[in-house]
Each structure stands twice: as structure tokens, then as C-alpha cells.
Design a protein around this motif. Structure first.
Motif, mmCIF file in Angstrom:
data_model
loop_
_atom_site.group_PDB
_atom_site.id
_atom_site.type_symbol
_atom_site.label_atom_id
_atom_site.label_comp_id
_atom_site.label_asym_id
_atom_site.label_seq_id
_atom_site.Cartn_x
_atom_site.Cartn_y
_atom_site.Cartn_z
ATOM 1 N N ILE A 8 -26.546 7.642 17.533
ATOM 2 C CA ILE A 8 -26.203 7.551 16.167
ATOM 3 C C ILE A 8 -27.366 7.899 15.392
ATOM 4 O O ILE A 8 -27.620 7.600 14.261
ATOM 5 N N SER A 9 -28.196 8.786 15.896
ATOM 6 C CA SER A 9 -29.532 9.368 15.285
ATOM 7 C C SER A 9 -29.026 10.051 14.228
ATOM 8 O O SER A 9 -29.845 10.133 13.085
ATOM 9 N N SER A 55 -6.355 8.040 21.885
ATOM 10 C CA SER A 55 -6.114 6.972 21.013
ATOM 11 C C SER A 55 -7.148 5.975 21.465
ATOM 12 O O SER A 55 -7.776 5.051 20.923
ATOM 13 N N SER A 56 -6.989 5.632 22.791
ATOM 14 C CA SER A 56 -8.063 4.756 23.381
ATOM 15 C C SER A 56 -9.435 4.833 23.324
ATOM 16 O O SER A 56 -10.299 4.045 22.954
ATOM 17 N N TYR A 57 -9.773 6.191 23.334
ATOM 18 C CA TYR A 57 -11.219 6.499 23.078
ATOM 19 C C TYR A 57 -11.457 6.453 21.823
ATOM 20 O O TYR A 57 -12.515 5.828 21.328
ATOM 21 N N THR A 58 -10.716 6.734 20.923
ATOM 22 C CA THR A 58 -10.860 6.187 19.412
ATOM 23 C C THR A 58 -11.108 4.951 18.991
ATOM 24 O O THR A 58 -12.099 4.525 18.291
ATOM 25 N N LEU A 74 -19.004 1.294 16.794
ATOM 26 C CA LEU A 74 -19.513 1.286 15.440
ATOM 27 C C LEU A 74 -19.205 0.053 14.934
ATOM 28 O O LEU A 74 -20.368 -0.284 14.091
ATOM 29 N N GLN A 75 -18.381 -0.903 14.914
ATOM 30 C CA GLN A 75 -18.267 -2.304 14.344
ATOM 31 C C GLN A 75 -19.669 -3.114 15.159
ATOM 32 O O GLN A 75 -20.045 -3.716 14.311
ATOM 33 N N GLN A 123 -24.752 -5.394 13.856
ATOM 34 C CA GLN A 123 -26.333 -5.395 14.466
ATOM 35 C C GLN A 123 -27.244 -4.960 13.039
ATOM 36 O O GLN A 123 -28.365 -5.875 12.869
ATOM 37 N N VAL A 124 -26.821 -4.147 12.538
ATOM 38 C CA VAL A 124 -27.608 -3.610 11.172
ATOM 39 C C VAL A 124 -27.537 -4.813 10.138
ATOM 40 O O VAL A 124 -28.707 -5.119 9.808
#
Length: 727
Positions: free
Chosen positions: A3-4, A30-33, A40-41, A46-47
Motif C-alpha cells: 500500500i506504499s 469475484s472472490s479475489y476482489t 483494505l477495510q 488500523q489507520v
């Protein structure tokens, strides 16, 4: 997941999504997405958690920061108030105590002046006491006590700078120092001569304290000079049976040994002075003051030695070896390096005795080369032996010249180059004179009839001369290259050591001329002489070859040759040309010319660089021909043919009278000669062609058909044929 890229300012959401889904499997896209969305959530959670923790920490620390800032502000205000109070107090003190401080400063200045005045009065009184005491101390002749008193007076004088009689007292002190020096001088000389280290150190201490150390150094230098000069004189007396060269070698060794001894002793005594600089000055003075001088000894030896140049070489080598050893010792000194000017003066003194012999080098070299020339023994009883000996001597002559060049470098370091050139010119001119002698012998042996032996001798002498010119060109090239090297070698240093000012100007002029190309020939006079010699040999060769032709042509001007055609009826004017046959004289000339190439073939029909060089030096006509075989022979035949035509014309023009038949016969003789020339690839001269045409013309047509010919020839033929002019 990487995510850099989210931190980049130019982050593109669409591009990132397309890039990360590029390699995903179509079936599992679809499953990969969904997996990516979940990741990402998690990252977002964490952020958010990190941001919340950081915010709490900042809010918790804000009250403390505010309190610290407030305290710091209060302390700054308090400090400012205190500084204002201190400043006001300082200004008040300055106003109240300013006058008092000025008074204190004046009192301090007055106190200082009073102390100085007191010291001055004390020293003035001390000066008077010291002067009164000195007279008694001088009577005792105790150098140490006298120096202590003078040192006290010297200290007193420093405090009496402002007294009215300061200069008088200064002069008085210098006079007392002079008296001390005069009293101490005998003991100083004795201490230096006996190398008494302890006593010498005492005098160094005394003279240093009174500022007279330079004078003490002069005493030392004078003592050393006297010792070394005395050693030279004693050596000459003891070694009377030795050679001059051995004297010089022994004395140089003595000087080197003395240097090592004095260098150590000097450093023990004169601790603060440079031993090398003092010894250099001593040796420079000694070498310039030897009695008898080196030149006197060498001059006496030169009168006795047979080989002067070898003797001078040994003298020069001895000086060079001594210089190198001494300079090497000086360079190894642990003290400060001596001044280059001092080193140059020392070398100038070492080589000073050689300057005279470098100046006379030319005469020495000339005398030696003249002996070498005499030893060649080229002049023999028989002429062929002489010419053969001259040819065999050429390599020896070249070796002699190159040996002279080497001697010039060894003896004079090429500083005598101008003298070398003079000697070489004299030697080579003397060698050329030997060829002149051989040429005169050929002239004496030359005959009017055919003589191919003399011709061969002429060509051999010509070839030898050409070989000398070729060798001279190589030698001159070497000499020129050597001159160009002079400024890039040690000669640049030696020329200042071995040459007087006038000789130095001449030497530099030579180098400048060669370097700038304004002087093309170092041996120009020799080259000119050899070219003239080749021209003279060529002329003699021509006379030898042409002598039979000239003798045969002499019958042309004889009336008897042509009178036979007056009484004979067969030589009628209406007979055809084929009825005439050439006379004997012209057939003999033709036969001679036809065999001439056979005699030229051994010399001119093959590659012969030496003979080619000589011919080109002798006659410009040879320089313009091609390099093909036989070209030089053709030029020689052309010159003979030209001479034949000229003499034939002269002989014809000297005929008084010709009958019609004789005239046609002469024209036929000329035609025969023309045929011979054509066989040899030559052509008849224009004048001879005109004469042939004029001699063939009928008398009644002479005036009309003689146009286009030389008026002089037309008139001459008309007169000898007794043809009346129509005018």
C-alpha cells in the motif's frame, strides 16, 4: 498487500485497481476482489485506530506545553527588567567615577616614566662604572671577563636609547668590541687551527652574545682556506714525481675528506649556523685561489703529453667526478638546503680551469685531426693506387669525424661545438685537397688520343667524391640533431660553467640558427668545396672523353682535307647524294661515339648512388633527369654530343674556302654524324643543321633558300663557297 503507492501525491485510484486486478484469475476474480476489499477495510481500521491514539496523546500533553510556555514568558520579562536595572547602575557609575579613573591612569603613566628614569640613571651610572672597570680588565687580557663587561654595557645601552649621547656611546661600545676581537684573534686562530672544540665553543658563545658571530665565521673561513691552500702547496712539493693528473685527483680526495671532518666539527661548534653554506663558500674561495693554479700545472703538462685531447678528457672527468661527489654530499645534508646560487658558484670554481681549454678546444682538435689526416697515407706512387686508397679511406674519415663529435661531448659537454665545426671543416677541406692532388695527377696524365684507363680513373674519383658527399650529408644531419638536443640536455647548465661571455653568445647564436632553421648547413664551406671538386672532376672527365673527338675534328679546318675535291671530277655538283661517302675523320668519330656507351655502362647504366650524387653536384643538368636506368649516361652523351657539335661548327667556320664538291662532302659528313647521333638517341645542334643545309644549297639558289638560317652562318658559308651576294 503493497500500500506504499497510497502515499504518493499523484495516486490514481483507477490505475491502482486495474494494476492489482491485472493478474487475477477470471474465474476467481469475484472472490479475489472481496478479499482485497476486506484487507483494505482492515487497513482503514488500523489507520483510524492509530489516528485516534495520536490525537489522544496530543490532547493530553497540551496543558503541560501551555504551562511551560507561560513560565518561560514570565522569566523573560523578569530578566529584561533586571538588565535594565544593571544598565542604569553602570551608567551612574561611569558618570560618578570617570574623572577618578583618568586621574589614576595619569598617575600610573607618571609612575612608569619615573621608573624608567630611575633605571636610566642607574644604567647611566652603571655604564660609567663599566667603562672605568674595562680598562683594568683589558690589561688582564682575560677574554671572558672583558666580554662580560661589554655584555653589561650592551644591556645598559639598550636602556639609554633616548639619551643625547646615545650614538657616541654606541660607537664607543663598537670600539671596545673591536679591541676585544683584536685581543682574542690569535687565540681564535689557534683554536680553529687545532680544532679545539671546547675553546672554539667558548668564542662562539662570546661572539654571539656581543653580536659578532659573522666576524667569527670569517675567522673560521680564513683559517680553513689557509689550511687547504697550504695542503695544496705541500702536496706539490711531496709528490713531485707524480703526474699533474695524480696531483689533482689526490687534492680532490683531500677536499672531500676534509669536508666530512669539518662538517661534523662545525656542527658541534657553530650550532645555529649552516655548515654546508660556510663550507661551500670556503671551497669556492680555495679553488679560485690555488697557487700555483690548476691552469699553470695543466699548461706545463700539456707541453709534455703527446695526446693533449685525451689528457684534457681525464682532467675534465676528474673535475666532474669531484663535482658529483661533492654535490651529492651537500644534498644529503640534514640542515637547510644551500642556495642554488651558492651551488652554481661552487661548480663555477670547480670547472674554472677548464674554461681556457674549452676556448682552445678548436685548435687542439684541429691539430689532432691533422695528424689523423696525415696517417691516412692516400698519396701513392701510382695514380690508380692513389684513387683506390682515397676510396678505401672514406669509412676511416667518417669514423674520425664521429670520434671528434664524441670527444667534443666528452671533453666540453658540447660547449665547444663551434670549435668542433671549425676543426671538422678544416679536416674535411684538407681531405678534399687530397682529391685535388689526384685530379691534378689525372690532368698531367691526360692524353690527346683515346685512353679509357684515364677515363675509368676519372669516374672512380668522381664516385669516391660522391660517396664523400653522401657521408657528409649523414654526418651533417647527425651534427644538426646534436645541436637541437643541446638545449634539452645538461649542456644548458655546462654552457654557463665552461664558456666565456663572448663564446657563450657564439654558442647560443649557433643553437638559435639551427633551431630556427635559418642556417641550413653546418659544413657549408666543405659542401661547396666538394661540389666544386665534382664539377672539376666532371670537366676533366669530359676533356678525357672529348680529346680524341677534338683531335679528329682538327682535320676539318685543314685546307688539305678539302683541296682534293677541287681537282677531281667525280665530285660534280650534279651527282646524287648516295655517291658521297663519309670521310675517315668523321667515321672515326662515329666509331668512337658508338663504343662510348660501352665504357659508360659499368658506371652509369646501373644503380650507383655515389656517382649519381657526384654528377648532380657537378652539373645541374643531371639533377633534372628521371631515375630510370641509363638516364645519367644519356645526359653525359648529350654533353659530349653538344661539345662535338660546337667544336665541329667552330672548325667548319674556320675553313677559308670550299669548292662545290667539298661543300657537298662536308654536308654529307655532317649527315653521317647526324645518323650516329640518332642511333644514340641524340640530336644534332641547330647550328650544325643549318650549316648542313647551307652547304647543300646550289649556288644559284643560295640567296633564296638560305632564309631562316642564322645570318652569321649564312654569311660565313657564302664567303667560304665564294658565292656572290645578289645585293
Amino acid at each position: 498487500m503493497d500500500i506504499s503507492s497510497f502515499s504518493s501525491e499523484d495516486f490514481d485510484t483507477k490505475a491502482w485497481i486495474n494494476d492489482i486486478l491485472k493478474n487475477a484469475d477470471k474465474q476467481k476474480e469475484s472472490s479475489y476482489t472481496m478479499s482485497l476489499v476486506m484487507k483494505l477495510q482492515l487497513y482503514v481500521q488500523q489507520v483510524n485506530s492509530a489516528l485516534e491514539d495520536t490525537s489522544q496523546d496530543v490532547l493530553a500533553s497540551l496543558p503541560k506545553i501551555m504551562r511551560d510556555s507561560k513560565n518561560l514568558q514570565q522569566e523573560a520579562v523578569l530578566l529584561k527588567e533586571k538588565m535594565a536595572v544593571v544598565r542604569a547602575e553602570i551608567e551612574k557609575i561611569e558618570q560618578e567615577t570617570g574623572k577618578s579613573i583618568e586621574s589614576i591612569a595619569k598617575l600610573d603613566s607618571m609612575k612608569t616614566k619615573l621608573i624608567l628614569a630611575k633605571q636610566g640613571l642607574h644604567e647611566s651610572d652603571n655604564w660609567t662604572l663599566l667603562v672605568n672597570d674595562l680598562e683594568e680588565v683589558f690589561d688582564s687580557r682575560n677574554v671572558e671577563n672583558i666580554s662580560n663587561k661589554i655584555l653589561g654595557m650592551q644591556s645598559s645601552l639598550k636602556l639609554l636609547v633616548n639619551v643625547a649621547d646615545y650614538e657616541d656611546r654606541k660607537l664607543q661600545l663598537e670600539g671596545l668590541k673591536n679591541r676585544l676581537e683584536a685581543i682574542a684573534s690569535p687565540e681564535i686562530v689557534q683554536a680553529f687551527n687545532s680544532h679545539n672544540t671546547e675553546q672554539s665553543q667558548m668564542y662562539v658563545r662570546i661572539f654571539t652574545s656581543i653580536g659578532r658571530l659573522p666576524q667569527l665565521l670569517k675567522y673560521y673561513q680564513k683559517c680553513q682556506k689557509d689550511i687547504l691552500l697550504k695542503k695544496w702547496r705541500n702536496q706539490l712539493e711531496i709528490e713531485q714525481d707524480e703526474t699533474t693528473l695524480q696531483w689533482i685527483h689526490n687534492y680532490y680526495n683531500e677536499l672531500l675528506s676534509n669536508w666530512y671532518t669539518q662538517y661534523r666539527w662545525f656542527n658541534q661548534v657553530f650550532v645555529s649556523e649552516s655548515a654546508s653554506q660556510s663550507l661551500i663558500d670556503i671551497y669556492t674561495d680555495v679553488l679560485s685561489s690555488l697557487d700555483p693554479s690548476l691552469n699553470e700545472c695543466i699548461d706545463a703538462a700539456l707541453k709534455q703529453v703527446p695526446d693533449k685531447l685525451s689528457f684534457l678528457l681525464e682532467i675534465k672527468q676528474a673535475a666532474t667526478q669531484f663535482r658529483d661527489s661533492l654535490v651529492n654530499v651537500i644534498s644529503q645534508s640534514v640542515q637547510a638546503k644551500p642556495n642554488p646560487v651558492q651551488i652554481f658558484k661552487l661548480q663555477k670554481a670547480i670547472f674554472s680551469h677548464l674554461v681556457t681549454y674549452v676556448k682552445k678546444y678548436s685548435s687542439y682538435e684541429q691539430a689532432y685531426l691533422n695528424k689523423q689526416l696525415s696517417s691516412l697515407d692516400c698519396m701513392k706512387d701510382e695514380l690508380p693506387d692513389t684513387i683506390q686508397a682515397l676510396g678505401l679511406s672514406i669509412p676511416s674519415v667518417v669514423d674520425v669525424c664521429r670520434a671528434a663529435k664524441k670527444r667534443c661531448q666528452d671533453i666540453t659537454e658540447n660547449c665547444g661545438y663551434c670549435g668542433l665545426l671549425l676543426a671538422l671543416r678544416s679536416f674535411l677541406m684538407g681531405y678534399a685537397d687530397l682529391y685535388r692532388v689526384a685530379l691534378r695527377q689525372i690532368d698531367r696524365n691526360r692524353k690527346s688520343e683515346e685512353d679509357w684507363n684515364v677515363f675509368q680513373l676519372c669516374m672512380s674519383l668522381m664516385q669516391n667524391s660522391g660517396e664523400v658527399i653522401l657521408e657528409l650529408q649523414h654526418l651533417e644531419k647527425d651534427l644538426t640533431l646534436q645541436v637541437l638536443e643541446l638545449n634539452r640536455q645538461e649542456t644548458a647548465q655546462y654552457k654557463s660553467l665552461l664558456l666565456e661571455s663572448s663564446d657563450l653568445r657564439e654558442f647560443e647564436s649557433l643553437v638559435r640558427c639551427v633551431t630556427e632553421g635559418t642556417q641550413l648547413s653546418l659544413l657549408d664551406s666543405v659542401t661547396t668545396e666538394l661540389q666544386k671538386l665534382c664539377a672539376d672532376i666532371h670537366h676533366t672527365t669530359y676533356l678525357v672523353v672529348f680529346a680524341p673527338i677534338s683531335e679528329h675534328l682538327d682535320v676539318v679546318q685543314s685546307a688539305q682535307t678539302w683541296n682534293q675535291f677541287d681537282s677531281s671530277g667525280i665530285h660534280n655538283s650534279d651527282l646524287p647524294d648516295y655517291s658521297f661517302s663519309p670521310q675517315e675523320y668523321i667515321t672515326q668519330i662515329g666509331q668512337y661515339l658508338m663504343i662510348l656507351p660501352q665504357h659508360l655502362e659499368p658506371f652509369l647504366f646501373k644503380d650507383n648512388p655515389a656517382l649519381s650524387c657526384a654528377l648532380k653536384a657537378a652539373e645541374q643538368e643531371y639533377s633534372n633527369v628521371s631515375e630510370e636506368e641509363g638516364a645519367l649516361a644519356h645526359i653525359f652523351l648529350t654533353i659530349v654530343a653538344r661539345g662535338t657539335c660546337q667544336v665541329f661548327c667552330d672548325r667548319i667556320l674556320s675553313i677559308c674556302e670550299l669548292s662545290q664538291g667539298a661543300s657537298r662532302q662536308l654536308a654529307h659528313d655532317i649527315s653521317y654524324l647526324q645518323n650516329i647521333f640518332e642511333e644514340l638517341g641524340l640530336s644534332l645542334s641547330e647550328n650544325l643543321q643549318h650549316l648542313s643545309a647551307l652547304l647543300k644549297l646550289p649556288s644559284d639558289q643560295y640567296q633564296s633558300q638560305s632564309s631562316g638560317c642564322s645570318a652569321r652562318l649564312v654569311a660565313a658559308v657564302r664567303q667560304m663557297r665564294n658565292i656572290k651576294s645578289s645585293s
